[in-house]
Design a protein around this motif. Structure first.
Motif, mmCIF file in Angstrom:
data_model
loop_
_atom_site.group_PDB
_atom_site.id
_atom_site.type_symbol
_atom_site.label_atom_id
_atom_site.label_comp_id
_atom_site.label_asym_id
_atom_site.label_seq_id
_atom_site.Cartn_x
_atom_site.Cartn_y
_atom_site.Cartn_z
ATOM 1 N N ARG A 95 62.906 58.053 44.451
ATOM 2 C CA ARG A 95 63.630 57.417 43.422
ATOM 3 C C ARG A 95 63.903 58.114 42.017
ATOM 4 O O ARG A 95 64.694 59.255 41.744
ATOM 5 C CB ARG A 95 63.639 55.848 42.654
ATOM 6 N N ARG A 96 62.868 59.382 42.118
ATOM 7 C CA ARG A 96 62.769 60.269 41.263
ATOM 8 C C ARG A 96 63.657 61.516 42.002
ATOM 9 O O ARG A 96 64.183 62.350 40.703
ATOM 10 C CB ARG A 96 61.184 60.820 40.328
ATOM 11 N N ALA A 125 58.922 55.369 43.901
ATOM 12 C CA ALA A 125 59.327 56.446 42.470
ATOM 13 C C ALA A 125 59.293 57.125 43.158
ATOM 14 O O ALA A 125 60.008 58.198 42.250
ATOM 15 C CB ALA A 125 58.498 56.028 41.794
ATOM 16 N N TYR A 156 68.789 59.445 46.817
ATOM 17 C CA TYR A 156 66.852 58.780 46.752
ATOM 18 C C TYR A 156 66.632 59.300 48.366
ATOM 19 O O TYR A 156 65.622 58.215 48.834
ATOM 20 C CB TYR A 156 67.351 57.445 46.804
ATOM 21 N N ASP A 197 63.793 49.863 40.713
ATOM 22 C CA ASP A 197 63.881 50.353 39.495
ATOM 23 C C ASP A 197 63.392 49.202 38.030
ATOM 24 O O ASP A 197 63.165 49.242 37.758
ATOM 25 C CB ASP A 197 65.760 50.542 38.861
ATOM 26 N N ARG A 198 62.765 48.437 38.396
ATOM 27 C CA ARG A 198 62.171 46.592 38.300
ATOM 28 C C ARG A 198 61.417 47.253 37.720
ATOM 29 O O ARG A 198 60.396 47.180 36.267
ATOM 30 C CB ARG A 198 63.034 45.543 39.076
ATOM 31 N N GLU A 221 60.485 49.982 35.397
ATOM 32 C CA GLU A 221 60.435 49.455 34.259
ATOM 33 C C GLU A 221 58.437 48.723 33.041
ATOM 34 O O GLU A 221 58.113 48.878 31.771
ATOM 35 C CB GLU A 221 61.271 48.455 33.241
ATOM 36 N N ARG A 267 65.437 50.824 45.851
ATOM 37 C CA ARG A 267 65.887 51.346 44.795
ATOM 38 C C ARG A 267 65.957 50.442 42.962
ATOM 39 O O ARG A 267 65.460 50.422 42.646
ATOM 40 C CB ARG A 267 67.474 51.607 44.693
ATOM 41 N N ALA A 268 66.737 48.737 43.749
ATOM 42 C CA ALA A 268 66.740 47.991 42.961
ATOM 43 C C ALA A 268 65.215 47.609 42.467
ATOM 44 O O ALA A 268 64.881 47.042 41.579
ATOM 45 C CB ALA A 268 67.458 46.251 43.486
#
Length: 187
Positions: free
Chosen positions: A69-70, A66, A75, A131-132, A135, A127-128
């Motif tokens: 990603r942030r 995270a 990234y 991202d999942r 959420e 990253r995938a």
């Protein structure tokens, strides 16, 4: 210690009542909020970790992915930026980076600004995954906090932010006589 509201007693109330019985001379009231924050944090951590298990992620793995990603495209962060953001030692960071790299979620790339160092970057798979997972994580936290009405949750958030700022303030900030000293190994 006498509760001032008609709410049901919780585990911390029991502890406070025991101290009042055994040490009536001691004002143990600070144990109330501190104990509740610590117990809530432990319960929240357990339930957050349970939600992440679906993705094969531990909480520390989620936190590292995270953070990357942030950081936004591409990234990537330096290991120093990562361990500063996550409040872990450099030794712990090295071990964790190796683990995430072995799982294919990150890769180390050359630092164009400093040829002597490497940067940590999310892989496409990492990253995938994040991202999942983020959420589901946000939905899980929303569900966990749904016991409080939105106004109470906003007020709690504001109070916790004020407490966090006080606890993280440098010991010599001079802004308040009520500031806590920094822990011995604080960075």
């Amino acid at each position: 210690m006498h509760r001032t509201s008609q709410r049901p007693a919780d585990a911390v109330d029991v502890i406070l009542e025991q101290w009042a019985q055994e040490r009536p001379d001691l004002d143990a009231s600070p144990m109330g909020p501190a104990g509740r924050i610590m117990r809530c944090a432990l319960r929240l951590q357990q339930r957050v970790e349970s939600g992440l298990a679906h993705f094969g992620l531990s909480l520390w793995e989620f936190d590292m992915l995270a953070a990357l990603r942030r950081a936004g495209a591409p990234y990537r962060l330096s290991p120093t930026e990562l361990f500063s953001a996550l409040m872990v030692t450099s030794g712990t960071m090295t071990h964790r980076l190796k683990s995430l790299e072995a799982r294919g979620w990150i890769e180390r790339v050359p630092n164009e600004q400093d040829a002597r160092s490497m940067l940590v970057q999310l892989s496409d798979e990492g990253r995938a995954l994040i991202d999942r997972a983020v959420e589901v994580h946000v939905d899980n936290e929303r569900r966990l906090l749904s016991a409080l009405p939105s106004a109470a949750l906003a007020e709690l958030d504001a109070h916790l932010s004020a407490l966090l700022l006080a606890l993280e303030a440098p010991a010599d900030s001079g802004t308040s006589g009520n500031r806590l000293p920094a822990p011995p190994d604080a960075a």
